[in-house]
Structures are given as C-alpha cells and as structure tokens.
Motif scaffolding. Sequence first.
Motif, PDB file in Angstrom:
ATOM      1  N   GLN A 282       0.839  -1.263   0.018  1.00 24.85           N
ATOM      2  CA  GLN A 282       0.071  -0.111  -0.004  1.00 24.85           C
ATOM      3  C   GLN A 282       0.873   1.260  -0.227  1.00 24.85           C
ATOM      4  O   GLN A 282       1.679   1.118   0.568  1.00 24.85           O
ATOM      5  CB  GLN A 282      -0.995   0.015   1.192  1.00 24.85           C
ATOM      6  CG  GLN A 282      -1.935   0.971   1.401  1.00 24.85           C
ATOM      7  CD  GLN A 282      -3.028   1.008   0.120  1.00 24.85           C
ATOM      8  OE1 GLN A 282      -3.004  -0.200  -0.069  1.00 24.85           O
ATOM      9  NE2 GLN A 282      -3.605   2.166  -0.210  1.00 24.85           N
TER      10      GLN A 282
ATOM     11  N   GLN B 112       0.958   5.471   0.542  1.00 23.18           N
ATOM     12  CA  GLN B 112       0.077   6.477   0.782  1.00 23.18           C
ATOM     13  C   GLN B 112       0.796   7.871   0.656  1.00 23.18           C
ATOM     14  O   GLN B 112       2.108   7.834   0.689  1.00 23.18           O
ATOM     15  CB  GLN B 112      -0.007   6.666   2.499  1.00 23.18           C
ATOM     16  CG  GLN B 112      -0.945   5.441   2.931  1.00 23.18           C
ATOM     17  CD  GLN B 112      -1.320   5.388   4.358  1.00 23.18           C
ATOM     18  OE1 GLN B 112      -0.523   5.951   5.083  1.00 23.18           O
ATOM     19  NE2 GLN B 112      -2.536   5.234   4.677  1.00 23.18           N
TER      20      GLN B 112
ATOM     21  N   VAL C 216       0.899  12.073   0.550  1.00 19.59           N
ATOM     22  CA  VAL C 216       0.486  13.260   1.244  1.00 19.59           C
ATOM     23  C   VAL C 216       1.174  14.491   0.604  1.00 19.59           C
ATOM     24  O   VAL C 216       2.382  14.928   0.806  1.00 19.59           O
ATOM     25  CB  VAL C 216       0.704  13.209   2.662  1.00 19.59           C
ATOM     26  CG1 VAL C 216       0.290  14.526   3.482  1.00 19.59           C
ATOM     27  CG2 VAL C 216       0.002  12.135   3.388  1.00 19.59           C
TER      28      VAL C 216
ATOM     29  N   ALA D 262       5.803  10.328   0.513  1.00 17.74           N
ATOM     30  CA  ALA D 262       5.340   8.914   0.288  1.00 17.74           C
ATOM     31  C   ALA D 262       5.562   7.983   1.316  1.00 17.74           C
ATOM     32  O   ALA D 262       6.685   7.972   1.845  1.00 17.74           O
ATOM     33  CB  ALA D 262       5.816   8.522  -1.363  1.00 17.74           C
ATOM     34  N   SER D 263       4.757   7.075   1.758  1.00 21.43           N
ATOM     35  CA  SER D 263       4.869   6.281   2.600  1.00 21.43           C
ATOM     36  C   SER D 263       4.707   5.032   1.602  1.00 21.43           C
ATOM     37  O   SER D 263       3.702   4.285   1.455  1.00 21.43           O
ATOM     38  CB  SER D 263       3.699   6.159   3.699  1.00 21.43           C
ATOM     39  OG  SER D 263       3.673   4.978   4.465  1.00 21.43           O
TER      40      SER D 263
ATOM     41  N   TYR E 155      -2.175   5.094  -7.219  1.00 21.91           N
ATOM     42  CA  TYR E 155      -2.347   5.621  -5.920  1.00 21.91           C
ATOM     43  C   TYR E 155      -2.308   7.207  -5.991  1.00 21.91           C
ATOM     44  O   TYR E 155      -1.629   7.900  -6.844  1.00 21.91           O
ATOM     45  CB  TYR E 155      -1.015   5.209  -5.003  1.00 21.91           C
ATOM     46  CG  TYR E 155      -0.794   3.725  -4.934  1.00 21.91           C
ATOM     47  CD1 TYR E 155       0.063   3.059  -5.652  1.00 21.91           C
ATOM     48  CD2 TYR E 155      -1.473   2.895  -3.852  1.00 21.91           C
ATOM     49  CE1 TYR E 155       0.291   1.758  -5.627  1.00 21.91           C
ATOM     50  CE2 TYR E 155      -1.323   1.769  -3.890  1.00 21.91           C
ATOM     51  CZ  TYR E 155      -0.580   0.833  -4.701  1.00 21.91           C
ATOM     52  OH  TYR E 155      -0.315  -0.297  -4.727  1.00 21.91           O
TER      53      TYR E 155
ATOM     54  N   GLY F 278      -2.621  11.259  -3.821  1.00 24.80           N
ATOM     55  CA  GLY F 278      -2.906  11.956  -2.646  1.00 24.80           C
ATOM     56  C   GLY F 278      -4.128  12.449  -2.443  1.00 24.80           C
ATOM     57  O   GLY F 278      -4.975  12.532  -3.380  1.00 24.80           O
ATOM     58  N   GLN F 279      -4.315  13.340  -1.484  1.00 25.36           N
ATOM     59  CA  GLN F 279      -5.767  14.065  -1.232  1.00 25.36           C
ATOM     60  C   GLN F 279      -5.609  15.474  -1.868  1.00 25.36           C
ATOM     61  O   GLN F 279      -6.758  16.009  -1.903  1.00 25.36           O
ATOM     62  CB  GLN F 279      -5.803  14.201   0.265  1.00 25.36           C
ATOM     63  CG  GLN F 279      -5.470  15.220   0.852  1.00 25.36           C
ATOM     64  CD  GLN F 279      -3.641  15.224   1.078  1.00 25.36           C
ATOM     65  OE1 GLN F 279      -2.958  14.458   0.646  1.00 25.36           O
ATOM     66  NE2 GLN F 279      -2.905  16.289   1.239  1.00 25.36           N
TER      67      GLN F 279
END
Length: 121
Positions: free
Chosen positions: A1, A3, A5, A24-25, A110, A112-113
Amino acid sequence: QVQLVESGGGSVQAGGSLRLSCAASAYAYSALYMAWFRQASGKEREAVAAINTFGMTSYADHVKGRFTISRDNAKSTLYLQLNSLKSDDTATYYCAADSVDWGLLARYRYWGQGTQVTVSS
C-alpha cells in the motif's frame, strides 16, 4: 500500500512561485513512477508532469519551462516547482504513483488528497 500526502499549496500572485511536496509512505519508493496532476474547478483532471524511476521527466505543453518535477528517493518525496504562475494554474494539485507504468497518459493507482494552489492576477 502506498500513501501520498501533498503539501506546499497556497495563494500567490501571478508571476510568483511555489514548491509542492508529496511525501510517500512506501516500501520501495525508488521503484515507483510518480506524477503530478491538477484539477481546476469545473474542469477535468489533467496531467502536469511525470517522472520515472531513472529521473526521466515529461511535461504538459502548457507548463514546460515553468514547472519542474523532481524526486528525492532518500526522503521518499516528490516535488513540483511552480514558477511564473498564471491565474490559469489555479487548481487542486495531486500527486500520483504507480509501479507499472509512467508518463502523462499512464493510469496511476495511488493518489494523494491534493493541495490547493490559487494564483491571483
């Protein structure tokens, strides 16, 4: 996964600059293809810039020479330097990542917001 931001958005006058970041995570960030997209109010989302795992870049015609995409694999961070901003650059900017394909036409898995960029004339 994975993530993502984004940060760094804000309000700026025409001709000004901003630098967006996307943290990034991810287990293997260096293996991800990355990109920036934007979506203005009432318009479809559009690709702005992309960068592959070797650092090769691609830009939309209307941002060439003004925007610069870069990545720091040690920090797992993607950047977008925005210079000579115009009112038409006002939009929500999103970073995107994928492990299979890259480029302005690729389908990124993937997202981000988003971070808002507002350019006043």
